[in-house]
Design a protein around this motif. Structure first.
Motif, PDB file in Angstrom:
ATOM      1  N   THR A  19       0.640  -1.204   0.075  1.00 51.65           N
ATOM      2  CA  THR A  19       0.041   0.016   0.103  1.00 51.65           C
ATOM      3  C   THR A  19       0.829   1.264   0.073  1.00 51.65           C
ATOM      4  O   THR A  19       0.520   2.275  -0.447  1.00 51.65           O
ATOM      5  CB  THR A  19      -1.057   0.064   0.834  1.00 51.65           C
ATOM      6  OG1 THR A  19      -1.836  -1.100   1.315  1.00 51.65           O
ATOM      7  CG2 THR A  19      -1.850   1.324   1.271  1.00 51.65           C
ATOM      8  N   ARG A  23       1.172   4.069  -2.948  1.00 50.15           N
ATOM      9  CA  ARG A  23       0.471   5.363  -2.508  1.00 50.15           C
ATOM     10  C   ARG A  23       1.713   6.476  -2.958  1.00 50.15           C
ATOM     11  O   ARG A  23       1.453   7.453  -3.710  1.00 50.15           O
ATOM     12  CB  ARG A  23       0.509   5.536  -1.028  1.00 50.15           C
ATOM     13  CG  ARG A  23       0.414   7.184  -0.692  1.00 50.15           C
ATOM     14  CD  ARG A  23      -0.947   7.383  -1.137  1.00 50.15           C
ATOM     15  NE  ARG A  23      -1.414   8.896  -0.935  1.00 50.15           N
ATOM     16  CZ  ARG A  23      -0.815  10.047  -1.805  1.00 50.15           C
ATOM     17  NH1 ARG A  23      -0.294   9.513  -2.900  1.00 50.15           N
ATOM     18  NH2 ARG A  23      -1.102  11.273  -1.489  1.00 50.15           N
ATOM     19  N   HIS A 226      -5.902   1.954   3.125  1.00 43.74           N
ATOM     20  CA  HIS A 226      -5.377   3.173   2.230  1.00 43.74           C
ATOM     21  C   HIS A 226      -5.142   4.694   2.904  1.00 43.74           C
ATOM     22  O   HIS A 226      -4.322   5.165   2.534  1.00 43.74           O
ATOM     23  CB  HIS A 226      -6.287   3.402   1.175  1.00 43.74           C
ATOM     24  CG  HIS A 226      -6.647   2.276   0.120  1.00 43.74           C
ATOM     25  ND1 HIS A 226      -7.600   1.202   0.270  1.00 43.74           N
ATOM     26  CD2 HIS A 226      -5.815   1.655  -0.576  1.00 43.74           C
ATOM     27  CE1 HIS A 226      -7.466   0.089  -0.577  1.00 43.74           C
ATOM     28  NE2 HIS A 226      -6.331   0.484  -1.176  1.00 43.74           N
TER      29      HIS A 226
END
Length: 345
Positions: A19, A23, A226
Motif C-alpha cells: 500500500t 501511494r 489506504h
C-alpha cells in the motif's frame, strides 16, 4: 531534472508495504524518487519487474545483515514495513544509514513501522479503562517499558537518532482493515488482506460463532489500509517542508488510529455474518474457553483481550485526516468472512 531521491522500501509484497509503494507511485512527484525494493522471493521480484513499474528490485531478506547494511548505505530514505520486531533488520539498517551519513554529511530518513500494540494493556476483555497514549506527548511514550511489544526495535532506532546520524520517524498502525488495491495486489504479488479481523473470523468459522475474552469490553483503534498509506506520504512531505509538528526521535511517534471498536462489537459483527452466510446459528458472540484460546491463538490469545488506546494528535497535525471509521469497518466484516469461506475455510 534534479537528482532523484534514493528510497529503499522493505515489505513491498506485504499488506502495508504494498500500500505504501502504491501511494508513493501515485504521487504527482513520483518521478522524483529512485525507489528500490527488497523482496525475498525471486519469483515475486520477477513479477514486479514484469509489471513495468519504475522501481529497482533486489532479492534477499531484510534480516540479511550485510545486504541490508549495503542497501541502506546507498539511500537517503528507508521505509521499513517488513517486520516491526526484527532487531537484526533495524540494526543493520542503522549501520547502513550511518555509513550514508558519513558519506553525505546529511542524516538520512528512517521511517519505521511499529504498532499500537506497544500500548497494550492486557485486561482479559474485562474493561476499557486503560491509559490513552498521545503521540504528541513524548514524555508519556518515553515511560513505556522496554519489554513492551515492538519496543526493543523502537528503542534501537531512537538511539540512532540520538547519536545524530539518522532522523527517525516511527508510525504506529492500530487494527488495520480493508482490502488493499493497486498494481501489486491486482497481480497477486502483495497480500491484499488484513491480519487481525480475518484471524478472529477464522476462529469464529471453526466454532460457528464470534468469540471474545470474557465480556469483550476491551478496545482498540482502527485505521483503513489506504488511509494508513496516506500517512506515510504525508509524513515524508512534512519532513521535507520542516513542518513544526514533524518531530523525529523521541518526538517522532505517529499514531495511526481513528475511531475505537470493542472486541464485543467485532465478535458480534462476525456472528451476524456467519448467520447470514449459513455458517452460524447465534447472532450474539460467546466467550472463548481457555482451550479455544490456546487452539486458535496460541501464545497471542491475550492480545484479543487487551486494550490499546491512543490519540493521533501529531499525525493529524501534519495533515492526516482519516474518514473511514467504526461503521465502515464493521460493515466490511461480512466481506472478510466471505473471502475466508471462498478459500475453503
Amino acid at each position: 531534472m534534479a537528482d532523484r531521491v534514493p528510497l529503499l522500501l522493505t515489505g513491498a509484497t506485504g499488506y502495508i508495504g504494498g500500500t505504501v509503494l502504491t501511494r508513493f507511485l501515485q504521487r504527482t512527484d513520483a518521478s522524483s524518487f529512485d525507489i528500490r525494493l527488497l523482496v525475498r522471493s525471486p519469483e515475486k521480484a520477477k513479477a514486479i519487474k514484469d509489471l513495468g513499474l519504475p522501481v529497482t528490485v533486489y532479492v534477499g531478506s531484510h534480516t540479511d545483515v550485510e545486504l541490508m547494511e549495503r542497501l541502506a548505505s546507498q539511500v537517503d530514505v528507508v521505509i521499513a514495513t517488513a517486520d516491526c520486531d526484527s532487531l537484526d533488520a533495524a540494526q543493520s539498517t542503522l549501520k547502513g544509514l550511518k555509513k550514508r551519513y558519513a558519506t553525505t554529511g546529511k542524516p538520512p530518513i528512517f521511517i519505521q513501522t511499529s504498532g499500537t500494540g506497544v500500548y497494550g494493556d492486557f485486561v482479559d476483555g474485562k474493561h476499557a479503562n486503560s491509559e490513552v497514549y498521545d503521540d504528541a506527548n513524548p514524555e508519556q511514550i518515553e515511560k513505556l517499558p522496554p519489554t513492551a511489544p515492538h519496543r526493543p526495535v523502537d528503542l534501537a532506532i531512537l538511539a540512532g537518532d540520538a547519536e545524530g546520524y539518522v532522523r527517525s520517524y516511527i508510525i504506529l498502525p492500530s487494527t488495520v482493515w480493508g482490502t488493499a488495491t493497486g498494481p501489486l495486489f491486482n497481480a497477486n504479488i502483495s497480500h491484499s488482506d488484513s491480519v487481525q479481523i480475518p484471524y478472529c473470523a477464522r476462529a469464529a468459522l471453526a466454532r460457528g460463532q464470534g468469540g471474545m475474552l470474557n465480556e469483550g469490553k476491551n478496545v482498540w483503534p482502527i485505521v483503513e489500509i489506504h488511509e494508513l498509506g496516506d500517512l506515510y506520504s504525508l509524513l515524508y512531505d512534512a519532513v521535507q517542508s520542516k513542518h513544526p509538528m514533524a518531530g523525529h526521535g523521541g518526538e517522532g511517534f505517529y499514531n495511526a488510529g481513528h475511531e475505537e471498536y470493542s472486541m464485543r462489537q467485532l465478535a458480534t459483527s462476525i456472528s451476524e455474518a456467519l448467520v447470514k452466510l449459513n455458517r452460524g446459528t447465534h447472532i450474539e458472540p460467546s466467550s472463548f474457553t481457555s482451550e479455544e484460546l490456546e487452539k486458535y491463538f496460541g501464545p497471542y490469545g491475550g492480545f484479543f483481550g487487551s486494550n490499546s488506546r491512543c490519540l493521533s494528535t501529531r499525525s493529524r497535525a501534519i495533515g492526516w485526516s482519516p474518514k473511514k471509521g467504526l461503521e465502515e469497518m464493521l460493515a466490511s466484516v461480512q466481506h472478510e468472512v466471505e473471502k475466508l469461506i471462498a478459500k475453503g475455510l
